[in-house]
Scaffold this motif. Structure first.
Motif, PDB file in Angstrom:
ATOM      1  N   GLU A 196      16.535  43.428  -2.297  1.00  0.00           N
ATOM      2  CA  GLU A 196      15.444  43.465  -1.313  1.00  0.00           C
ATOM      3  C   GLU A 196      15.978  43.791   0.080  1.00  0.00           C
ATOM      4  N   TYR A 197      17.137  43.239   0.415  1.00  0.00           N
ATOM      5  CA  TYR A 197      17.736  43.534   1.714  1.00  0.00           C
ATOM      6  C   TYR A 197      18.126  45.004   1.799  1.00  0.00           C
ATOM      7  N   VAL A 198      18.670  45.535   0.722  1.00  0.00           N
ATOM      8  CA  VAL A 198      19.081  46.941   0.706  1.00  0.00           C
ATOM      9  C   VAL A 198      17.860  47.849   0.848  1.00  0.00           C
ATOM     10  N   LYS A 199      16.751  47.504   0.166  1.00  0.00           N
ATOM     11  CA  LYS A 199      15.525  48.293   0.304  1.00  0.00           C
ATOM     12  C   LYS A 199      15.000  48.268   1.735  1.00  0.00           C
ATOM     13  N   ARG A 200      14.987  47.066   2.314  1.00  0.00           N
ATOM     14  CA  ARG A 200      14.495  46.939   3.686  1.00  0.00           C
ATOM     15  C   ARG A 200      15.380  47.720   4.656  1.00  0.00           C
ATOM     16  N   LEU A 201      16.682  47.659   4.449  1.00  0.00           N
ATOM     17  CA  LEU A 201      17.617  48.390   5.294  1.00  0.00           C
ATOM     18  C   LEU A 201      17.415  49.895   5.159  1.00  0.00           C
ATOM     19  N   ALA A 202      17.183  50.367   3.934  1.00  0.00           N
ATOM     20  CA  ALA A 202      16.948  51.794   3.714  1.00  0.00           C
ATOM     21  C   ALA A 202      15.661  52.238   4.384  1.00  0.00           C
ATOM     22  N   LYS A 203      14.637  51.404   4.338  1.00  0.00           N
ATOM     23  CA  LYS A 203      13.370  51.753   4.989  1.00  0.00           C
ATOM     24  C   LYS A 203      13.526  51.801   6.502  1.00  0.00           C
ATOM     25  N   GLU A 204      14.237  50.833   7.068  1.00  0.00           N
ATOM     26  CA  GLU A 204      14.375  50.768   8.523  1.00  0.00           C
ATOM     27  C   GLU A 204      15.279  51.866   9.065  1.00  0.00           C
ATOM     28  N   ARG A 205      16.436  52.026   8.482  1.00  0.00           N
ATOM     29  CA  ARG A 205      17.431  52.950   9.042  1.00  0.00           C
ATOM     30  C   ARG A 205      17.262  54.383   8.569  1.00  0.00           C
ATOM     31  N   LEU A 206      16.928  54.561   7.312  1.00  0.00           N
ATOM     32  CA  LEU A 206      16.893  55.901   6.728  1.00  0.00           C
ATOM     33  C   LEU A 206      15.478  56.419   6.518  1.00  0.00           C
ATOM     34  N   ARG A 255      40.812  32.737  13.134  1.00  0.00           N
ATOM     35  CA  ARG A 255      40.071  33.992  13.344  1.00  0.00           C
ATOM     36  C   ARG A 255      39.917  34.750  12.034  1.00  0.00           C
ATOM     37  N   ALA A 256      40.966  34.755  11.219  1.00  0.00           N
ATOM     38  CA  ALA A 256      40.891  35.458   9.937  1.00  0.00           C
ATOM     39  C   ALA A 256      39.886  34.788   9.008  1.00  0.00           C
ATOM     40  N   LEU A 257      39.831  33.472   9.004  1.00  0.00           N
ATOM     41  CA  LEU A 257      38.863  32.763   8.169  1.00  0.00           C
ATOM     42  C   LEU A 257      37.433  33.016   8.641  1.00  0.00           C
ATOM     43  N   ASP A 258      37.233  33.065   9.965  1.00  0.00           N
ATOM     44  CA  ASP A 258      35.906  33.379  10.495  1.00  0.00           C
ATOM     45  C   ASP A 258      35.480  34.777  10.072  1.00  0.00           C
ATOM     46  N   ARG A 259      36.390  35.723  10.169  1.00  0.00           N
ATOM     47  CA  ARG A 259      36.079  37.097   9.776  1.00  0.00           C
ATOM     48  C   ARG A 259      35.785  37.167   8.271  1.00  0.00           C
ATOM     49  N   LEU A 260      36.555  36.427   7.482  1.00  0.00           N
ATOM     50  CA  LEU A 260      36.324  36.395   6.045  1.00  0.00           C
ATOM     51  C   LEU A 260      34.940  35.838   5.727  1.00  0.00           C
ATOM     52  N   GLN A 261      34.529  34.791   6.432  1.00  0.00           N
ATOM     53  CA  GLN A 261      33.202  34.225   6.205  1.00  0.00           C
ATOM     54  C   GLN A 261      32.104  35.223   6.573  1.00  0.00           C
ATOM     55  N   ARG A 262      32.287  35.949   7.685  1.00  0.00           N
ATOM     56  CA  ARG A 262      31.300  36.968   8.072  1.00  0.00           C
ATOM     57  C   ARG A 262      31.229  38.076   7.031  1.00  0.00           C
ATOM     58  N   LEU A 263      32.383  38.492   6.517  1.00  0.00           N
ATOM     59  CA  LEU A 263      32.398  39.540   5.499  1.00  0.00           C
ATOM     60  C   LEU A 263      31.767  39.060   4.188  1.00  0.00           C
ATOM     61  N   GLU A 264      32.006  37.818   3.835  1.00  0.00           N
ATOM     62  CA  GLU A 264      31.389  37.261   2.635  1.00  0.00           C
ATOM     63  C   GLU A 264      29.863  37.219   2.782  1.00  0.00           C
ATOM     64  N   GLU A 265      29.395  36.824   3.949  1.00  0.00           N
ATOM     65  CA  GLU A 265      27.955  36.806   4.205  1.00  0.00           C
ATOM     66  C   GLU A 265      27.375  38.215   4.131  1.00  0.00           C
ATOM     67  N   ARG A 266      28.089  39.176   4.698  1.00  0.00           N
ATOM     68  CA  ARG A 266      27.633  40.566   4.649  1.00  0.00           C
ATOM     69  C   ARG A 266      27.614  41.074   3.201  1.00  0.00           C
ATOM     70  N   ARG A 267      28.607  40.700   2.409  1.00  0.00           N
ATOM     71  CA  ARG A 267      28.657  41.103   1.006  1.00  0.00           C
ATOM     72  C   ARG A 267      27.466  40.527   0.250  1.00  0.00           C
ATOM     73  N   ARG A 268      27.165  39.251   0.513  1.00  0.00           N
ATOM     74  CA  ARG A 268      26.015  38.634  -0.155  1.00  0.00           C
ATOM     75  C   ARG A 268      24.719  39.341   0.235  1.00  0.00           C
ATOM     76  N   GLN A 269      24.602  39.733   1.506  1.00  0.00           N
ATOM     77  CA  GLN A 269      23.406  40.457   1.943  1.00  0.00           C
ATOM     78  C   GLN A 269      23.284  41.790   1.216  1.00  0.00           C
ATOM     79  N   LEU A 270      24.388  42.507   1.121  1.00  0.00           N
ATOM     80  CA  LEU A 270      24.348  43.827   0.508  1.00  0.00           C
ATOM     81  C   LEU A 270      24.163  43.773  -0.997  1.00  0.00           C
ATOM     82  N   GLU A 271      24.420  42.638  -1.605  1.00  0.00           N
ATOM     83  CA  GLU A 271      24.167  42.485  -3.036  1.00  0.00           C
ATOM     84  C   GLU A 271      22.698  42.190  -3.319  1.00  0.00           C
ATOM     85  N   ASP A 272      21.933  41.801  -2.307  1.00  0.00           N
ATOM     86  CA  ASP A 272      20.514  41.504  -2.469  1.00  0.00           C
ATOM     87  C   ASP A 272      19.722  42.812  -2.458  1.00  0.00           C
TER      88      ASP A 272
END
Length: 133
Positions: free
Chosen positions: A67-77, A48-65
């Motif tokens: 274009e993803y951050v811009k799209r998220l800012a447009k959608e949510r904010l 379970r801890a490894l699965d959570r770590l993989q999800r967090l790593e994927e989320r970190r990679r998304q937030l480092e992109d």
């Protein structure tokens, strides 16, 4: 002919030795089973801890992109880039409820209306409860 006794001395000693061996093995076997159960629980926890770590790593990679951050800012904010024309469409049907016309509750005023009424009531020396009525 003399009848032999049912339980001889040798048989009694053998029975005592077998019981002693069984008693001496009961505790280690119980501990072995408990340790195997604990190992299985720890392996599940690690998985379970490894699965959570993989999800967090994927989320970190998304937030480092960027274009993803811009799209998220447009959608949510509702972020609008400088120099661009942005529009917010308000749907008139979004606030309607599925209740029948006869079952409608009186609309609760917005928080700032209630706040302003309480300020006015305090200024006039009345209680906030009287101002709301």
């Amino acid at each position: 002919m003399a009848k032999r006794p049912q339980l001889t001395g040798r048989a009694a000693i053998l029975a005592v030795v077998v019981c002693a061996i069984a008693m001496s093995l009961a505790y280690p076997v119980r501990e072995y089973v408990a340790q195997r159960r604990q190992i299985a629980q720890l392996e599940a926890q690690q998985s379970r801890a490894l699965d959570r770590l993989q999800r967090l790593e994927e989320r970190r990679r998304q937030l480092e992109d960027p274009e993803y951050v811009k799209r998220l800012a447009k959608e949510r904010l509702h972020y609008c880039e400088p120099g661009a024309k942005c529009y917010v469409v308000l749907d008139q049907n979004s606030g309607t409820s599925t209740a029948r016309a006869g079952d409608e509750q009186p609309a609760k005023p917005a928080w700032y209306v209630t706040l302003w009424q309480s300020v006015q009531a305090a200024d006039q020396g009345r209680g906030a409860v009287q101002a709301a009525r």
